[in-house]
Design an enzyme around this catalytic site. Structure first.
Site, PDB file in Angstrom:
ATOM      1  N   LYS A  42       0.814  -1.202   0.000  1.00 27.88           N
ATOM      2  CA  LYS A  42       0.000   0.000   0.000  1.00 27.88           C
ATOM      3  C   LYS A  42       0.853   1.260   0.000  1.00 27.88           C
ATOM      4  CE  LYS A  42      -2.751  -2.498   3.259  1.00 27.88           C
ATOM      5  NZ  LYS A  42      -3.060  -2.574   4.705  1.00 27.88           N
ATOM      6  N   GLY A  43       2.136   1.111   0.317  1.00 25.54           N
ATOM      7  CA  GLY A  43       2.991   2.269   0.551  1.00 25.54           C
ATOM      8  C   GLY A  43       3.056   3.274  -0.592  1.00 25.54           C
ATOM      9  N   GLU A  98       7.524   2.673  -6.073  1.00 25.77           N
ATOM     10  CA  GLU A  98       7.657   2.233  -4.679  1.00 25.77           C
ATOM     11  C   GLU A  98       7.729   3.453  -3.764  1.00 25.77           C
ATOM     12  OE1 GLU A  98       7.525   0.155  -2.378  1.00 25.77           O
ATOM     13  OE2 GLU A  98       8.869  -1.550  -2.579  1.00 25.77           O
ATOM     14  N   ASP A 102      14.924   0.504   0.849  1.00 18.17           N
ATOM     15  CA  ASP A 102      15.598   0.402   2.137  1.00 18.17           C
ATOM     16  C   ASP A 102      16.730  -0.621   1.968  1.00 18.17           C
ATOM     17  OD1 ASP A 102      15.954   0.792   4.887  1.00 18.17           O
ATOM     18  OD2 ASP A 102      14.431  -0.644   5.450  1.00 18.17           O
ATOM     19  N   LYS A 130      16.873   5.172   1.112  1.00 15.16           N
ATOM     20  CA  LYS A 130      17.682   5.092   2.343  1.00 15.16           C
ATOM     21  C   LYS A 130      18.901   4.239   2.042  1.00 15.16           C
ATOM     22  CE  LYS A 130      14.667   4.545   6.276  1.00 15.16           C
ATOM     23  NZ  LYS A 130      14.068   3.559   7.211  1.00 15.16           N
ATOM     24  N   PHE A 151      13.354   5.792  10.821  1.00 16.49           N
ATOM     25  CA  PHE A 151      12.068   5.256  10.392  1.00 16.49           C
ATOM     26  C   PHE A 151      11.108   6.396  10.108  1.00 16.49           C
ATOM     27  CE2 PHE A 151       8.015   3.109  10.444  1.00 16.49           C
ATOM     28  CZ  PHE A 151       8.305   2.005   9.670  1.00 16.49           C
ATOM     29  N   ASP A 158       3.746   3.781   6.533  1.00 20.09           N
ATOM     30  CA  ASP A 158       3.021   3.521   7.780  1.00 20.09           C
ATOM     31  C   ASP A 158       3.942   3.109   8.917  1.00 20.09           C
ATOM     32  OD1 ASP A 158       3.626   0.927   6.515  1.00 20.09           O
ATOM     33  OD2 ASP A 158       2.472   0.098   8.189  1.00 20.09           O
ATOM     34  N   ARG A 164      -0.399   6.644   7.260  1.00 20.74           N
ATOM     35  CA  ARG A 164      -0.178   6.700   5.810  1.00 20.74           C
ATOM     36  C   ARG A 164      -0.743   7.983   5.195  1.00 20.74           C
ATOM     37  NH1 ARG A 164       1.501   1.604   3.976  1.00 20.74           N
ATOM     38  NH2 ARG A 164       0.646  -0.171   5.090  1.00 20.74           N
TER      39      ARG A 164
HETATM   40  P1  XMP Z   1      13.293  -3.075   1.464  1.00 23.98           P
HETATM   41  O1  XMP Z   1      14.060  -3.270   2.726  1.00 23.98           O
HETATM   42  O2  XMP Z   1      12.824  -4.370   0.892  1.00 23.98           O
HETATM   43  O3  XMP Z   1      12.033  -2.298   1.984  1.00 23.98           O
HETATM   44  O4  XMP Z   1      14.023  -2.202   0.476  1.00 23.98           O
HETATM   45  C1  XMP Z   1      11.066  -1.765   1.190  1.00 23.98           C
HETATM   46  C2  XMP Z   1       9.803  -1.628   2.002  1.00 23.98           C
HETATM   47  O5  XMP Z   1      10.092  -1.491   3.388  1.00 23.98           O
HETATM   48  C3  XMP Z   1       9.238  -0.578   4.006  1.00 23.98           C
HETATM   49  N1  XMP Z   1      10.033   0.450   4.688  1.00 23.98           N
HETATM   50  C4  XMP Z   1       9.537   1.430   5.441  1.00 23.98           C
HETATM   51  N2  XMP Z   1       8.265   1.706   5.748  1.00 23.98           N
HETATM   52  N3  XMP Z   1       8.996   3.564   6.996  1.00 23.98           N
HETATM   53  C5  XMP Z   1       7.998   2.777   6.538  1.00 23.98           C
HETATM   54  O6  XMP Z   1       6.840   3.050   6.806  1.00 23.98           O
HETATM   55  C6  XMP Z   1      10.305   3.353   6.742  1.00 23.98           C
HETATM   56  O7  XMP Z   1      11.180   4.095   7.184  1.00 23.98           O
HETATM   57  C7  XMP Z   1      10.582   2.210   5.913  1.00 23.98           C
HETATM   58  N4  XMP Z   1      11.729   1.688   5.435  1.00 23.98           N
HETATM   59  C8  XMP Z   1      11.341   0.618   4.696  1.00 23.98           C
HETATM   60  C9  XMP Z   1       8.380  -0.017   2.911  1.00 23.98           C
HETATM   61  O8  XMP Z   1       7.114  -0.620   2.962  1.00 23.98           O
HETATM   62  C10 XMP Z   1       9.068  -0.385   1.624  1.00 23.98           C
HETATM   63  O9  XMP Z   1       8.172  -0.631   0.563  1.00 23.98           O
HETATM   64 MG    MG Z   2       5.060  -0.627   5.346  1.00 27.97          MG
END
Ligand code: XMP
Ligand code: MG
Length: 179
Positions: A42-43, A98, A102, A130, A151, A158, A164
């Site tokens: 949903k992000g 996206e 992260d 990030k 975070f 979220d 969100r």
């Molecule tokens: P990866 O680690 O797979 O992560 O690159 C991607 C997903 O991780 C979530 N994510 C966050 N969600 N605050 C959030 O609400 C954050 O600081 C954060 N860092 C990673 C997010 O859903 C993303 O699609």
């Molecule tokens: Mg999330």
């Protein structure tokens, strides 16, 4: 929101200006191509809704939902498809939208998965990056803002499904999730 917001990291005005810029780049780069914009639920919902309205060429949209995070703030590493695309994507140019890169685990999985279905190309557009947390070396083709290792919530992101709807990106107070 004062109780949970440590500070605003990216303001509503800065988001708006950046999304317009990204839309212009995408419109130029994909002119004359068959582009399918794939939002990752949903992000990416809020960013996707703004971004597609700043794209000035014909596009189609679809969505996927994947899980990589549970209720907390740590990535589990496991990626699961909760909702798949509605249609086949052979010969289409795919732009994955996206909220944030992260560790890169989610995008790494999605890139492999969508490429294996015969897409003409697969690229990535994120509003936040990030890079300090990367486990897999992935660089988004289009990115809004590079952020520090904190975070964040808002603009689609979220904490345990809350916040969100905030129109800006903010750092969550550490005491909210260390409780
Ligand atoms: P990866 O680690 O797979 O992560 O690159 C991607 C997903 O991780 C979530 N994510 C966050 N969600 N605050 C959030 O609400 C954050 O600081 C954060 N860092 C990673 C997010 O859903 C993303 O699609
Ligand atoms: Mg999330």
């Amino acid at each position: 929101m004062e109780q949970v917001v440590e500070r605003i990291l990216v303001s509503e005005a800065d988001l708006k200006a950046k999304v317009k810029e990204l839309g212009e780049s995408i419109s130029t780069d994909y002119a004359g191509k068959d582009l399918l914009v794939v939002g990752i639920l949903k992000g990416a919902l809020v960013f996707m809704a703004d971004l597609i309205r700043s794209i000035r060429i014909p596009i189609q949209i679809d969505f996927m939902a994947v899980s990589s995070y549970g209720q907390g703030t740590r990535s589990s590493g496991a990626v699961r498809i909760l909702k798949d695309l509605d249609r086949a994507i052979e010969e289409k140019h795919i732009l994955i939208v996206e909220d944030i890169v992260d560790t890169g685990l989610t995008l790494n999985y999605l890139l492999d998965n969508l490429k294996s279905r015969g897409a003409a190309s697969v690229k990535v557009c994120t509003i936040l990056d990030k890079p300090s947390r990367r486990k897999i070396p992935i660089t988004p083709d289009y990115n809004g803002f590079v952020i520090p290792d904190e975070f964040v919530i808002g603009y689609g992101l979220d904490y345990a499904e809350d916040y969100r709807h905030l129109p800006y990106v903010a750092v969550l107070k550490p005491e909210v999730y260390s409780k």
